[in-house]
Design a protein around this motif. Structure first.
Motif, PDB file in Angstrom:
ATOM      1  N   ALA A  51     111.994 -87.090  12.097  1.00 34.12           N
ATOM      2  CA  ALA A  51     111.790 -88.291  11.291  1.00 34.12           C
ATOM      3  C   ALA A  51     110.467 -88.228  10.533  1.00 34.12           C
ATOM      4  O   ALA A  51     110.366 -88.708   9.401  1.00 34.12           O
ATOM      5  N   TYR A  52     109.444 -87.636  11.158  1.00 27.71           N
ATOM      6  CA  TYR A  52     108.151 -87.494  10.476  1.00 27.71           C
ATOM      7  C   TYR A  52     108.317 -86.647   9.215  1.00 27.71           C
ATOM      8  O   TYR A  52     107.860 -87.034   8.133  1.00 27.71           O
ATOM      9  N   TRP A  53     108.980 -85.488   9.345  1.00 25.08           N
ATOM     10  CA  TRP A  53     109.159 -84.629   8.174  1.00 25.08           C
ATOM     11  C   TRP A  53     110.013 -85.324   7.116  1.00 25.08           C
ATOM     12  O   TRP A  53     109.715 -85.244   5.918  1.00 25.08           O
ATOM     13  N   GLU A  54     111.047 -86.013   7.532  1.00 28.23           N
ATOM     14  CA  GLU A  54     111.910 -86.697   6.573  1.00 28.23           C
ATOM     15  C   GLU A  54     111.151 -87.730   5.752  1.00 28.23           C
ATOM     16  O   GLU A  54     111.502 -87.988   4.600  1.00 28.23           O
ATOM     17  N   ASN A  55     110.112 -88.306   6.314  1.00 25.70           N
ATOM     18  CA  ASN A  55     109.450 -89.442   5.679  1.00 25.70           C
ATOM     19  C   ASN A  55     108.063 -89.146   5.137  1.00 25.70           C
ATOM     20  O   ASN A  55     107.348 -90.069   4.754  1.00 25.70           O
ATOM     21  N   GLN A  56     107.687 -87.871   5.082  1.00 30.66           N
ATOM     22  CA  GLN A  56     106.368 -87.513   4.568  1.00 30.66           C
ATOM     23  C   GLN A  56     106.494 -86.474   3.455  1.00 30.66           C
ATOM     24  O   GLN A  56     107.437 -85.677   3.431  1.00 30.66           O
ATOM     25  N   PRO A  57     105.521 -86.448   2.536  1.00 28.88           N
ATOM     26  CA  PRO A  57     105.543 -85.458   1.441  1.00 28.88           C
ATOM     27  C   PRO A  57     105.062 -84.094   1.930  1.00 28.88           C
ATOM     28  O   PRO A  57     103.929 -83.678   1.653  1.00 28.88           O
ATOM     29  N   LEU A  58     105.925 -83.411   2.665  1.00 35.49           N
ATOM     30  CA  LEU A  58     105.601 -82.119   3.263  1.00 35.49           C
ATOM     31  C   LEU A  58     106.492 -81.029   2.681  1.00 35.49           C
ATOM     32  O   LEU A  58     107.650 -81.276   2.343  1.00 35.49           O
ATOM     33  N   ARG A  59     105.981 -79.824   2.638  1.00 35.14           N
ATOM     34  CA  ARG A  59     106.696 -78.704   2.059  1.00 35.14           C
ATOM     35  C   ARG A  59     107.639 -78.062   3.080  1.00 35.14           C
ATOM     36  O   ARG A  59     107.612 -78.377   4.273  1.00 35.14           O
ATOM     37  N   LYS A  60     108.445 -77.134   2.581  1.00 37.56           N
ATOM     38  CA  LYS A  60     109.471 -76.481   3.391  1.00 37.56           C
ATOM     39  C   LYS A  60     108.929 -75.826   4.663  1.00 37.56           C
ATOM     40  O   LYS A  60     109.557 -75.919   5.724  1.00 37.56           O
ATOM     41  N   PRO A  61     107.758 -75.150   4.629  1.00 39.46           N
ATOM     42  CA  PRO A  61     107.270 -74.529   5.869  1.00 39.46           C
ATOM     43  C   PRO A  61     107.020 -75.513   6.997  1.00 39.46           C
ATOM     44  O   PRO A  61     106.942 -75.112   8.159  1.00 39.46           O
ATOM     45  N   GLN A  62     106.873 -76.787   6.673  1.00 36.76           N
ATOM     46  CA  GLN A  62     106.642 -77.787   7.712  1.00 36.76           C
ATOM     47  C   GLN A  62     107.934 -78.394   8.261  1.00 36.76           C
ATOM     48  O   GLN A  62     107.880 -79.229   9.174  1.00 36.76           O
ATOM     49  N   GLN A  63     109.066 -78.014   7.738  1.00 40.95           N
ATOM     50  CA  GLN A  63     110.321 -78.565   8.257  1.00 40.95           C
ATOM     51  C   GLN A  63     110.504 -78.148   9.715  1.00 40.95           C
ATOM     52  O   GLN A  63     110.398 -76.974  10.048  1.00 40.95           O
ATOM     53  N   PRO A  64     110.762 -79.099  10.614  1.00 39.98           N
ATOM     54  CA  PRO A  64     110.816 -78.753  12.039  1.00 39.98           C
ATOM     55  C   PRO A  64     112.072 -77.996  12.413  1.00 39.98           C
ATOM     56  O   PRO A  64     113.104 -78.087  11.744  1.00 39.98           O
ATOM     57  N   ALA A  65     111.965 -77.255  13.507  1.00 38.41           N
ATOM     58  CA  ALA A  65     113.103 -76.619  14.152  1.00 38.41           C
ATOM     59  C   ALA A  65     113.162 -77.159  15.573  1.00 38.41           C
ATOM     60  O   ALA A  65     112.346 -76.789  16.420  1.00 38.41           O
ATOM     61  N   GLY A  66     114.065 -78.090  15.807  1.00 40.61           N
ATOM     62  CA  GLY A  66     114.126 -78.727  17.118  1.00 40.61           C
ATOM     63  C   GLY A  66     112.848 -79.480  17.414  1.00 40.61           C
ATOM     64  O   GLY A  66     112.381 -80.281  16.606  1.00 40.61           O
ATOM     65  N   HIS A  67     112.243 -79.195  18.579  1.00 40.00           N
ATOM     66  CA  HIS A  67     111.038 -79.929  18.967  1.00 40.00           C
ATOM     67  C   HIS A  67     109.759 -79.208  18.567  1.00 40.00           C
ATOM     68  O   HIS A  67     108.684 -79.525  19.068  1.00 40.00           O
ATOM     69  N   ASP A  68     109.846 -78.233  17.658  1.00 35.62           N
ATOM     70  CA  ASP A  68     108.674 -77.516  17.162  1.00 35.62           C
ATOM     71  C   ASP A  68     108.518 -77.762  15.665  1.00 35.62           C
ATOM     72  O   ASP A  68     109.500 -77.786  14.926  1.00 35.62           O
ATOM     73  N   MET A  69     107.267 -77.897  15.231  1.00 39.74           N
ATOM     74  CA  MET A  69     107.001 -78.131  13.811  1.00 39.74           C
ATOM     75  C   MET A  69     105.598 -77.633  13.507  1.00 39.74           C
ATOM     76  O   MET A  69     104.625 -78.104  14.112  1.00 39.74           O
ATOM     77  N   ARG A  70     105.478 -76.663  12.634  1.00 37.85           N
ATOM     78  CA  ARG A  70     104.153 -76.148  12.288  1.00 37.85           C
ATOM     79  C   ARG A  70     103.518 -77.059  11.248  1.00 37.85           C
ATOM     80  O   ARG A  70     103.840 -76.993  10.063  1.00 37.85           O
ATOM     81  N   LEU A  71     102.603 -77.887  11.704  1.00 34.86           N
ATOM     82  CA  LEU A  71     101.944 -78.831  10.813  1.00 34.86           C
ATOM     83  C   LEU A  71     100.584 -78.319  10.350  1.00 34.86           C
ATOM     84  O   LEU A  71     100.080 -78.754   9.313  1.00 34.86           O
ATOM     85  N   TYR A  72      99.947 -77.439  11.101  1.00 35.65           N
ATOM     86  CA  TYR A  72      98.644 -76.941  10.656  1.00 35.65           C
ATOM     87  C   TYR A  72      98.841 -76.018   9.453  1.00 35.65           C
ATOM     88  O   TYR A  72      99.771 -75.219   9.385  1.00 35.65           O
ATOM     89  N   ARG A  73      97.935 -76.145   8.487  1.00 36.47           N
ATOM     90  CA  ARG A  73      98.075 -75.438   7.228  1.00 36.47           C
ATOM     91  C   ARG A  73      96.751 -75.508   6.480  1.00 36.47           C
ATOM     92  O   ARG A  73      95.841 -76.250   6.879  1.00 36.47           O
ATOM     93  N   ARG A  74      96.661 -74.768   5.389  1.00 32.20           N
ATOM     94  CA  ARG A  74      95.392 -74.630   4.668  1.00 32.20           C
ATOM     95  C   ARG A  74      95.607 -74.923   3.188  1.00 32.20           C
ATOM     96  O   ARG A  74      96.577 -74.467   2.588  1.00 32.20           O
ATOM     97  N   LEU A  75      94.692 -75.690   2.610  1.00 36.83           N
ATOM     98  CA  LEU A  75      94.712 -75.994   1.183  1.00 36.83           C
ATOM     99  C   LEU A  75      93.349 -75.682   0.584  1.00 36.83           C
ATOM    100  O   LEU A  75      92.316 -75.809   1.260  1.00 36.83           O
ATOM    101  N   HIS A  76      93.354 -75.295  -0.685  1.00 37.30           N
ATOM    102  CA  HIS A  76      92.115 -74.947  -1.387  1.00 37.30           C
ATOM    103  C   HIS A  76      91.959 -75.828  -2.623  1.00 37.30           C
ATOM    104  O   HIS A  76      92.935 -76.116  -3.319  1.00 37.30           O
TER     105      HIS A  76
END
Length: 542
Positions: free
Chosen positions: A296-321
């Motif tokens: 539900a978090y991914w569905e409702n936030q402006p996040l990119r494809k790499p953050q789409q969860p797989a089951g109970h895992d979701m890679r949210l840490y990431r880097r921006l410049h």
């Protein structure tokens, strides 16, 4: 944090757990299966007829953008003509949307457009990675479905990787409990001149919201009864996001600025640690709940494809410049952490909390952060994350206690982070924090137990948008905390947000606060302003 746990009687919490578990086990088979699915859309009905059949405004939850890159930005919306209903008043069908992005808000100079499908499996949310854009430019965007057109959003791409930009202005927000008051801070944040907003967690709360909206005390309408329970299932979390995003001030802030988001605990459950829940429930039950919350978090936030969860895992840490001026290393301090020491809460430190094997980030994320610093060429290295990083003693006496949920409960992990920053030659380190419903300004020390120890960075803690209700300029523990922590340069308990302005020479932090959130429309003011000079860490009054 544990604040709300003390507001509910043990009898009510036990009853809620009993009802929640029975409802979870008897009525959520489909939701659990969906939460653990491959996250790929299934075979739904055709798209175009569904779009033509929409007879009510489907853009009630607004639009958002996020994670800006030099040539692209993520655009988001979710179709919900009836947002307080399961399914949002839409058929279980694919719906075709059109999107466009332009130089002007009248869309006379459109630069990109395309089609995207809203899938019922994703609750008719869409995530468009709009590319082919120019760096460091303001753009306007919108969606349409059938004859309906969304509100217009304003966004901005990041500067190019080698750009020598002169200034970056960001807003920092956290902790927006709907039931604790109005999101007035967002009304003012929407009017700020910002390049990006960083949300530091607790975007929603899992606790029940009664028919009158809690402290909002509605007299002109009643909320549906299904909000008056703790979120457990995928349906619960989706409906709760709809409730929060129905707030006009939150929608205005999203439409005004691109957001960079990370979660804390309440998007899932208070004070969970990795795969360990707050309450005594079977681990497999909690992981199903975590999967639902993450989806539900991914569905409702402006996040990119790499953050789409797989089951109970979701890679949210990431880097921006942001050009050569700033590198953002966005952390997740919930999904991979060790369990809180000594049963959580405020405790005296000891061998359990000081165990060197304990981790706040997990080994993989920690290595990713330190490797990123070694490769950083940015003037400022910012770390948006969740819980208080600096040491925070509760009293100025030898019997002090520390929060086991914050980095104080993981001092070896904190030391590895600070040592890694020093080894990488990071001179301008700034940690951005939420969670605690107050504004803090800290000097980060090489050794927090020695006030004369070198200052190695700064921490800006953004107060809550509404959590904790109106608050006070000087909370009850103000004297104790300011006396016990000489590296604490600021403490204020009102609601609001922080604005950080970066230049090559210095960073300025403005703590912006409102006088009340239990009544709407409070004005905004600046409680205090501080600067830290490039190459000379430490907060000084502006």
């Amino acid at each position: 944090m544990t604040l709300y746990r003390d507001k509910v009687s043990p009898e009510l919490r036990a009853a809620a757990r009993h009802i929640g578990r029975r409802r979870f086990l008897t009525a959520t088979g489909a939701a659990a299966a969906l939460a653990f699915a491959t996250d790929l859309p299934g075979s739904a009905q055709a798209a175009e007829p569904a779009a033509r059949r929409i007879t009510e405004d489907p853009f009630t939850l607004g639009v958002a953008s996020g994670d800006p890159l030099p040539a692209s930005v993520l655009l988001w919306t979710r179709l919900a003509p009836r947002p307080y209903e399961t399914g949002s008043g839409l058929p279980p069908a694919r719906i075709q949307l059109r999107w466009e992005i332009a130089h002007d808000d009248r869309f006379r100079r459109t630069v990109r457009r395309g089609n995207v499908t809203a899938h019922p499996e994703f609750d008719h949310s869409v995530h468009v990675e709009a590319g082919g854009l120019a760096p460091d430019r303001v753009y306007y965007y919108r969606f349409s479905a059938g004859s309906w057109i969304s509100p217009t959003g304003r966004t901005r791409t990041a500067p190019g990787p080698k750009a020598n930009i002169t200034e970056l202005r960001l807003g920092a927000v956290s902790c927006q409990a709907y039931h604790d008051g109005y999101f007035t801070a967002y009304q003012h944040l929407a009017a700020e001149d910002l390049d990006v907003v960083v949300h530091l967690g607790d975007y929603l709360y899992e606790y029940a919201v009664n028919a009158t909206g809690g402290a909002r005390a509605y007299t002109d309408r009643l909320l549906p009864a299904h909000f008056n329970r703790e979120t457990v299932t995928l349906e619960d979390y989706r409906l709760r996001y709809a409730l929060y995003k129905s707030d006009p001030d939150l929608r205005a802030a999203h439409a005004a600025h691109p957001f960079v988001v990370t979660w804390d605990d309440h998007e899932t459950e208070n004070n969970y640690a990795g795969e360990i829940p707050e309450n005594d429930v079977p681990p497999e039950e909690f992981l199903i709940r975590r999967a639902a919350a993450y989806r539900a978090y991914w569905e409702n936030q402006p996040l990119r494809k790499p953050q789409q969860p797989a089951g109970h895992d979701m890679r949210l840490y990431r880097r921006l410049h942001f050009g050569r001026l700033a590198q953002f290393d966005i952390l997740d301090t919930r999904q991979y952490r060790s369990n809180q020491a000594y049963g959580d809460g405020w405790q005296q430190p000891g061998p359990e909390s000081e165990d060197p094997s304990r981790t706040m980030t997990g080994e993989t994320q920690e290595r990713w952060l330190l490797d990123g610093w070694r490769q950083s060429g940015a003037q400022w290295n910012l770390v948006p994350q969740q819980v208080t990083f600096a040491q925070r003693r509760n009293v100025p006496t030898p019997d002090f206690k520390l929060s086991m949920d914050a980095w104080d409960g993981y001092p070896a992990s904190r030391k590895r982070i600070l040592d890694g920053a020093a080894a990488a030659g990071i001179e301008n380190l700034m940690v951005l924090t939420g969670d605690v419903h107050v504004g803090y300004g800290f000097d980060l020390k090489k050794d927090f137990d020695d006030p004369a120890s070198p200052t190695v960075g700064t921490e800006i803690v953004a107060t809550s948008v509404s959590s904790g209700k109106d608050g006070a300029d000087k909370p009850a523990n103000w004297s104790n905390l300011t006396s016990a922590n000489p590296h604490m340069k600021f403490y204020n308990g009102r609601r609001g947000y922080a604005v950080v302005t970066l230049t090559a020479d210095r960073a300025r932090a403005d703590f912006r606060t409102v006088s009340a959130v239990t009544t709407p429309g409070a004005p905004i003011g600046t409680a205090a302003s501080f600067v830290t000079e490039s190459g000379d860490p430490g907060l000084k009054p502006a």
